[in-house]
Design an enzyme around this catalytic site. Structure first.
Site, PDB file in Angstrom:
ATOM      1  N   CYS A   1      60.330 118.105  62.736  1.00  0.00           N
ATOM      2  CA  CYS A   1      60.162 119.353  62.136  1.00  0.00           C
ATOM      3  C   CYS A   1      59.593 120.467  62.114  1.00  0.00           C
ATOM      4  CB  CYS A   1      60.393 118.649  60.545  1.00  0.00           C
ATOM      5  SG  CYS A   1      61.601 117.314  59.976  1.00  0.00           S
TER       6      CYS A   1
ATOM      7  N   CYS B   1      56.953 115.323  55.788  1.00  0.00           N
ATOM      8  CA  CYS B   1      56.682 116.181  56.073  1.00  0.00           C
ATOM      9  C   CYS B   1      55.569 116.938  54.791  1.00  0.00           C
ATOM     10  CB  CYS B   1      57.663 117.483  56.122  1.00  0.00           C
ATOM     11  SG  CYS B   1      58.267 117.629  58.395  1.00  0.00           S
TER      12      CYS B   1
ATOM     13  N   ASN C   1      61.624 123.442  64.486  1.00  0.00           N
ATOM     14  CA  ASN C   1      61.983 121.501  65.395  1.00  0.00           C
ATOM     15  C   ASN C   1      62.297 122.011  66.318  1.00  0.00           C
ATOM     16  OD1 ASN C   1      64.495 123.512  64.837  1.00  0.00           O
ATOM     17  ND2 ASN C   1      65.559 121.566  63.863  1.00  0.00           N
ATOM     18  N   ILE C   2      61.758 120.556  66.620  1.00  0.00           N
ATOM     19  CA  ILE C   2      61.734 119.900  68.298  1.00  0.00           C
ATOM     20  C   ILE C   2      62.195 119.220  68.368  1.00  0.00           C
ATOM     21  CG2 ILE C   2      59.838 119.628  70.241  1.00  0.00           C
ATOM     22  CD1 ILE C   2      58.153 122.095  69.073  1.00  0.00           C
ATOM     23  N   GLU C   3      63.429 118.852  69.407  1.00  0.00           N
ATOM     24  CA  GLU C   3      64.781 118.349  68.864  1.00  0.00           C
ATOM     25  C   GLU C   3      64.338 116.913  70.173  1.00  0.00           C
ATOM     26  OE1 GLU C   3      68.535 118.371  67.819  1.00  0.00           O
ATOM     27  OE2 GLU C   3      67.196 119.132  65.335  1.00  0.00           O
TER      28      GLU C   3
ATOM     29  N   GLU D   1      57.851 122.299  59.726  1.00  0.00           N
ATOM     30  CA  GLU D   1      56.539 122.193  58.819  1.00  0.00           C
ATOM     31  C   GLU D   1      55.382 121.051  60.225  1.00  0.00           C
ATOM     32  OE1 GLU D   1      59.951 121.172  58.479  1.00  0.00           O
ATOM     33  OE2 GLU D   1      60.452 121.571  55.908  1.00  0.00           O
TER      34      GLU D   1
HETATM   35  N1  THU Z   1      64.099 119.975  60.087  1.00  0.00           N
HETATM   36  C1  THU Z   1      62.904 120.092  59.428  1.00  0.00           C
HETATM   37  O1  THU Z   1      63.097 120.833  60.504  1.00  0.00           O
HETATM   38  N2  THU Z   1      62.432 120.904  58.809  1.00  0.00           N
HETATM   39  C2  THU Z   1      63.235 120.166  57.038  1.00  0.00           C
HETATM   40  O2  THU Z   1      62.243 120.432  56.192  1.00  0.00           O
HETATM   41  C3  THU Z   1      64.109 118.873  57.408  1.00  0.00           C
HETATM   42  C4  THU Z   1      64.343 119.025  58.526  1.00  0.00           C
HETATM   43  C5  THU Z   1      64.696 119.678  60.903  1.00  0.00           C
HETATM   44  C6  THU Z   1      64.613 118.096  61.592  1.00  0.00           C
HETATM   45  C7  THU Z   1      65.653 118.228  62.583  1.00  0.00           C
HETATM   46  O3  THU Z   1      65.247 118.803  64.384  1.00  0.00           O
HETATM   47  C8  THU Z   1      66.724 118.778  62.077  1.00  0.00           C
HETATM   48  O4  THU Z   1      66.356 120.043  61.096  1.00  0.00           O
HETATM   49  C9  THU Z   1      67.833 118.624  60.799  1.00  0.00           C
HETATM   50  O5  THU Z   1      67.647 117.360  60.215  1.00  0.00           O
END
Ligand code: THU
Length: 142
Positions: A58, A98, A47-49, A60
């Site tokens: 996300c 996703c 995940n890259i915020e 995925e």
């Molecule tokens: N996130 C994912 O990368 N995949 C998931 O299936 C659920 C949520 C990430 C998004 C965000 O960066 C963090 O988790 C919290 O929601």
């Protein structure tokens, strides 16, 4: 350990490896994914915020977009992990967005989604189970 199990374990290891590169300073929740193409190539994603929140991506989708941008469109399965670093997490299910991205490129009847909460602790679902009655490319065929 049978061959399939070993391969799943390796995919989970690669998902944890991707998780180690998570950029998640806002939620603190780190996710990782390892997406296996039909030719056996594995694409990792984390995940890259973003400070503006909504541009966050996300794990995925990172994996899928990396793969598709490299020319892959046929996939077998994906392993997903997610937890707060230092805490024992639960199975991390993919978000609805996703699941829909998976639907674009994967057969709901055969694509496997592996949710792991440990190196050898996982559950496997078909995309159909996690996204029933879905809308996909076939629905836009004229
Ligand atoms: N996130 C994912 O990368 N995949 C998931 O299936 C659920 C949520 C990430 C998004 C965000 O960066 C963090 O988790 C919290 O929601």
């Amino acid at each position: 350990m049978d061959e399939k199990k070993h391969e799943v374990t390796e995919l989970i290891r690669l998902a944890y490896d991707a998780q180690s590169r998570s950029y998640s300073p806002y939620s603190g929740f780190a996710t990782g994914a390892a997406l296996e193409a039909e030719d056996g190539t594995v694409y990792q994603g984390c995940n890259i915020e973003n400070a503006a929140y909504t541009p966050s991506n996300c794990a995925e989708r990172t994996a899928f977009f990396k793969a598709v941008s490299e020319g892959q469109r046929r996939f077998r399965r994906i392993a997903i992990v997610g937890n707060y670093p230092g805490q024992q997490g639960d199975y991390c299910a993919p978000c609805g967005v996703c699941r829909q991205v998976m639907r674009e490129f994967c057969d709901p009847e055969t694509f496997e989604i592996i949710l792991a909460r440990g190196a050898d602790d996982y559950r496997t679902y078909l995309l159909r189970e996690l996204l029933p009655e879905s809308f996909g490319p076939q629905d836009l065929e004229r």
